[in-house]
Scaffold this motif. Structure first.
Motif, PDB file in Angstrom:
ATOM      1  N   CYS A 178      42.603  43.069  44.470  1.00  0.00           N
ATOM      2  CA  CYS A 178      41.330  42.486  44.882  1.00  0.00           C
ATOM      3  C   CYS A 178      41.182  42.624  46.391  1.00  0.00           C
ATOM      4  O   CYS A 178      42.163  42.799  47.115  1.00  0.00           O
ATOM      5  CB  CYS A 178      41.212  41.010  44.491  1.00  0.00           C
ATOM      6  N   PRO A 200      41.009  37.148  41.185  1.00  0.00           N
ATOM      7  CA  PRO A 200      40.867  38.593  41.139  1.00  0.00           C
ATOM      8  C   PRO A 200      40.598  39.039  39.698  1.00  0.00           C
ATOM      9  O   PRO A 200      40.934  38.308  38.768  1.00  0.00           O
ATOM     10  CB  PRO A 200      42.230  39.091  41.628  1.00  0.00           C
ATOM     11  N   PRO A 201      39.972  40.219  39.544  1.00  0.00           N
ATOM     12  CA  PRO A 201      39.554  41.143  40.608  1.00  0.00           C
ATOM     13  C   PRO A 201      38.234  40.713  41.244  1.00  0.00           C
ATOM     14  O   PRO A 201      37.384  40.117  40.594  1.00  0.00           O
ATOM     15  CB  PRO A 201      39.400  42.466  39.861  1.00  0.00           C
ATOM     16  N   LYS A 202      38.084  41.023  42.527  1.00  0.00           N
ATOM     17  CA  LYS A 202      36.872  40.712  43.267  1.00  0.00           C
ATOM     18  C   LYS A 202      36.805  41.642  44.467  1.00  0.00           C
ATOM     19  O   LYS A 202      37.821  42.139  44.950  1.00  0.00           O
ATOM     20  CB  LYS A 202      36.865  39.250  43.716  1.00  0.00           C
TER      21      LYS A 202
END
Length: 371
Positions: free
Chosen positions: A196, A247-249
């Motif tokens: 992320c 996450p994910p981001k």
């Protein structure tokens, strides 16, 4: 692919720090085999950086990845030309036979990243670059993931995994890349990578230095070293809701504001923004599947000893740099795009549910060939 079927690639990367173009030679099967060769760097000049900043400003209002307002079109032409010059120079300096290069990996320059709107824009004309170089070019690596509902970033965890698996490192390892935006890749044995963006890398600090001093970066952290962290401002910066997301981001270079340090002297503002980058990286570690035993810093941030010191003080594991484990802090991302170019050519996945949130492992990129 058998062990002898290696592609000879040249990877390039022009990151959100907008300092210039990294170039690296890689021989790889796009899977486990990676032979790292020479690397180089071509800086942007002041006019190039000013044009890129103008394109970033113009991109804020863009809603189509194919739109090219005049300043964006001008910047795209510049990026393409500078990459052609950088690769040409690299080939000459390293006595590489042009006909022996199978593929160039061309990331381009990100000017907008809004995955929530299924929009990411990397400028750079892959077909023109292929024609100029006389070499096939893999490009547009993020678009397919974003169009499918993924974050489109981070996109290099597949390469990070190949590096870790070929090393003697044991236990969960985190690679943290500190460019304009900072991102992490968690590698655990037998698991897909988890990745992320963590928050701003060098972007806010670079912007501060340019406005306050006319210099594009805080080289080696010299300005931050003379300042003191303002804890009130730091808490305000860390209150952004992005940091609580699992996450994910991912995020855009301009997702954060340095308004919280606007009242501080330059040295204190630089110290606070450096601490902000480190603290946001540290804050992402509890969101990972298992706490890492080792954090490895790469990207421009690895050259900032004040940032590395802040990380040492804030994370509960060993901290080293990519160079210290035999990799390259500077060339890492360029190498990654040489590796991803090989995966693109073979239709192998670039992104995974655990790295971008895409529903299934997804290939990406396009191939342009010289006429």
């Amino acid at each position: 692919m058998n062990r002898l079927a290696l592609l000879r690639t040249i990877g390039t990367m022009s990151g959100t720090s907008m300092d210039g173009i990294d170039v690296a030679f890689v021989e790889t099967d796009g899977r486990a085999q990676v032979r790292r060769g020479p690397a180089g760097f071509t800086p942007y000049d002041d006019a190039d950086r000013a044009l890129l900043r103008a394109a970033l400003a113009a991109a804020v209002g863009m809603n189509s990845r194919d739109a090219r307002p005049p300043v964006v079109a001008e910047a795209e032409g510049m990026v393409t030309t500078r990459h052609a010059m950088a690769v040409d120079a690299f080939i000459g300096e390293n006595a590489i036979a042009r006909e022996d290069v199978d593929l160039v990996g061309f990331h381009g320059q990100t000017i907008l990243h809004r995955p929530a709107d299924r929009l990411t824009i990397q400028i750079g004309d892959g077909q023109s670059l292929a024609q100029s170089l006389g070499i096939a070019v893999a490009f547009d690596f993020r678009a397919q993931d974003v169009a499918g509902g993924g974050q489109g970033a981070p996109i290099v965890p597949a390469y990070h995994r190949a590096l870790v698996e070929a090393s003697d490192l044991r236990g969960p390892v985190v690679l943290v890349n500190v460019g304009g935006v900072a991102n992490i890749t968690w590698i655990g044995e037998g698991s897909d990578p988890v990745a992320c963006d963590t928050g701003p890398g060098n972007a806010l600090l670079d912007d501060l230095m340019l406005v306050r001093t006319g210099r594009p970066i805080d080289r080696h952290g010299h300005t931050a070293a003379r300042g003191r962290v303002d804890e009130t401002a730091l808490r305000a910066l860390l209150s952004h809701p992005f940091f609580a997301l699992p996450p994910p981001k991912s995020l855009d270079r301009n997702a954060f504001s340095a308004e919280a340090v606007a009242h501080l002297a330059t040295e204190d503002a630089a110290a606070t923004l450096t601490a902000f980058t480190a603290a946001s990286i540290a804050g992402a570690l509890p969101l990972l599947p298992v706490a890492p035993g080792h954090l490895i810093v790469c990207g421009g941030g690895a050259r900032n000893p004040i940032l590395v010191r802040e990380l040492v003080q804030r994370v509960p594991c060993r901290v080293t740099t990519a160079d210290a484990v035999g990799w390259s802090s500077d060339a890492m991302e360029a190498q990654a795009f040489g590796y991803l170019a090989a995966r693109t050519l073979q239709g192998l996945p670039l992104t995974f549910p655990t790295t971008t949130g895409i529903a299934a492992a997804t290939s990406g990129g396009r191939i342009a060939r010289p006429h």
